[in-house]
Scaffold this active site. Structure first.
Site, mmCIF file in Angstrom:
data_model
loop_
_atom_site.group_PDB
_atom_site.id
_atom_site.type_symbol
_atom_site.label_atom_id
_atom_site.label_comp_id
_atom_site.label_asym_id
_atom_site.label_seq_id
_atom_site.Cartn_x
_atom_site.Cartn_y
_atom_site.Cartn_z
ATOM 1 N N LYS A 81 -4.314 16.076 34.284
ATOM 2 C CA LYS A 81 -3.996 17.276 33.504
ATOM 3 C C LYS A 81 -4.849 17.333 32.239
ATOM 4 C CE LYS A 81 0.034 19.646 31.471
ATOM 5 N NZ LYS A 81 1.496 19.566 31.252
ATOM 6 N N SER A 155 3.936 23.253 32.734
ATOM 7 C CA SER A 155 2.530 23.490 32.428
ATOM 8 C C SER A 155 1.572 22.590 33.196
ATOM 9 C CB SER A 155 2.295 23.286 30.925
ATOM 10 O OG SER A 155 2.602 21.950 30.548
ATOM 11 N N SER A 179 7.688 20.240 32.709
ATOM 12 C CA SER A 179 6.330 20.621 33.080
ATOM 13 C C SER A 179 5.734 19.859 34.252
ATOM 14 C CB SER A 179 5.391 20.491 31.876
ATOM 15 O OG SER A 179 5.633 21.521 30.955
#
Length: 461
Positions: A81, A155, A179
């Site tokens: 990420k 996210s 997330s």
């Protein structure tokens, strides 16, 4: 070719049916062809990944099966990420703002590389991971591999979509309010938020809500990744927990089943398909009411105060407008308001200790709704004039960031419209091995999902 799981990759490499270099090259080719529409990656490791693959092949040739003795992830492709620092790839944190942190591998990335994993790219996130969608100003929105007009969640949506589309075997995500688990549920993969402090998070987050954890296509892969990622690190003062223990036979468990407000009929139908499985494994499952008041207002105040503290007024022109609304609210908060929010956190932790004294695990739908539009930060129809209810639609995830408990989402099945639904298991702080073992046992008896990339790559490759 789409990516296989960790064990399957090891077996193929061990039998000489593939080389790491060929495997990584096929992954990079697939990313370049597919990702223009999917939006899972913000940067791709081309030459760097191939150099790592060549080194892995040399080790396999020299040592044979013994190559995996000290590098259990040798040749496995992973994505990271874009909130997590990497030495060889830029880290934008999903933002147009400059990233002033040193370009160095975060401890979790360094541990994956030391175990032999090949990093193939950085995955899309919202700015600073502020929202539970993956919409931002750095790249295009991440789309759901099951239905490209739908959200992948966030996210860590880029990480979940990449795994679901077979563009890597596993990925790293971060989870400050859901997330990892939200996109895992939306994309039909497994996402694990370990106990707070189990995996070092460097640089540490001031809100003490964020966890770093893996996403993969199976619980077994998540178990392997967790054993590599976990353990204390001197740069994270909260990382006092050691590695996850070995899987253990859990025996008969007391499980509290919770339905959170706003759960749709389809999500209820699919998630409750796990009830016969849990009971059939000898567990005592009891339906219970949500055992705490909604802590959402406190969560907002804690998050907003930290966002405001980390954002200078001169940065505002480059900020995501949605996140900027949160920052400006945070600037209006008083110290007393933040102290009250922290008191809510403390009381919630106390309540959950009492709840977990009565139940070994809690179970529920991970997210109460199906994926919404890919370009939205939340479902339609939310009454949110101040822009402060951006996470309110996911009430089953954020409470367990406030408490630091381990929580895992695994695919429970598909809705009638063909979209995945996640089942969430939550354990007491420190009981990561119990959550993982139970999840693996449940996964073994649930109907496996068809592979999402067949829908995406067959059309695009």
């Amino acid at each position: 070719m789409t990516c296989t799981g960790i064990r399957e990759t090891r077996e193929l490499l061990g039998r000489g049916e593939i080389t790491v270099t060929d495997h990584v090259q096929s992954v990079l080719t697939a990313i370049h062809k597919v990702d223009t529409e999917l939006g899972a990656f913000v940067s791709v490791a081309g030459d760097e990944a191939l150099r790592a693959a060549e080194a892995a092949d040399a080790k396999v040739r020299a040592l044979g099966p013994a190559a995996w003795a000290d590098q259990p992830l040798l040749g496995v492709t992973v994505a990271v990420k874009d909130l997590v620092q990497t030495e060889d790839l830029p880290t934008t944190r999903g933002s147009l703002l400059p990233n002033r942190r040193a370009r160095a591998d975060a401890p979790a990335v360094a541990r994956l590389r030391a175990a032999g994993a090949v990093v193939v790219g950085k995955t899309t996130t919202s700015e600073g991971g502020w929202s539970a969608s993956t919409v931002g100003r750095v790249g295009s929105p991440t789309r759901n591999p099951w239905a490209l007009r739908r959200s992948a969640g966030g996210s860590s949506g880029g990480s979940a979509a990449a795994v679901a589309a077979g563009l890597c075997s596993a990925a790293l995500g971060t989870d400050g309010a859901g997330s990892i688990r939200i996109p895992a549920a939306f994309c039909g993969v497994v996402g694990f938020k370990p106990s707070f402090g189990r995996v070092p998070y460097v640089p540490a987050c001031a809100d003490r809500l964020a966890h770093l954890g893996p996403l993969a296509r199976s619980v077994s892969d998540v178990v392997e990744l967790s054993s590599v990622l976990a353990g204390p690190h001197p740069e994270d003062p909260d990382s006092g927990l050691g590695p996850v223990g070995p899987p253990r036979a859990p025996g008969a468990l007391r499980i509290g089943w919770i339905e959170f407000p706003g759960t749709t009929a389809e999500v209820r139908r699919v998630s409750e398909g796990a009830l016969p499985v849990l009971r059939g494994q000898g567990h005592r499952v009891e339906r219970i009411e949500v055992p705490f008041p909604d802590p959402y207002p406190a969560l907002v105040d804690i998050l907003a105060a930290v966002e405001a503290a980390g954002t200078a007024p001169e940065d505002e022109p480059l900020c995501d407008p949605g996140r900027l609304a949160v920052v400006r609210y945070g600037r209006r908060l008083t110290a007393a308001a933040v102290a009250r929010a922290e008191d809510v956190r403390l009381r919630l932790r106390t309540t959950m200790r009492s709840v977990m004294a009565r139940y070994d695990l809690l179970a529920m739908a991970t997210v109460p709704i199906e994926p919404f539009d890919a370009e939205a930060i939340g479902p339609d129809g939310a009454d949110d004039p101040e822009g402060l209810r951006w996470l309110a639609w996911t009430p089953a995830t954020y409470p367990f960031n406030l408490t630091g408990q381990p929580a895992l989402s695994l695919p429970a099945g598909l809705t009638r419209s063909g979209l995945p639904v996640g089942l969430q298991l939550v354990g007491p702080v420190g009981a990561d091995d119990l959550v993982l073992t139970t999840a693996r046992n449940v996964e073994a008896e649930l109907e496996p999902l068809p592979v999402a990339p067949d829908r995406v790559t067959e059309r695009m490759l």
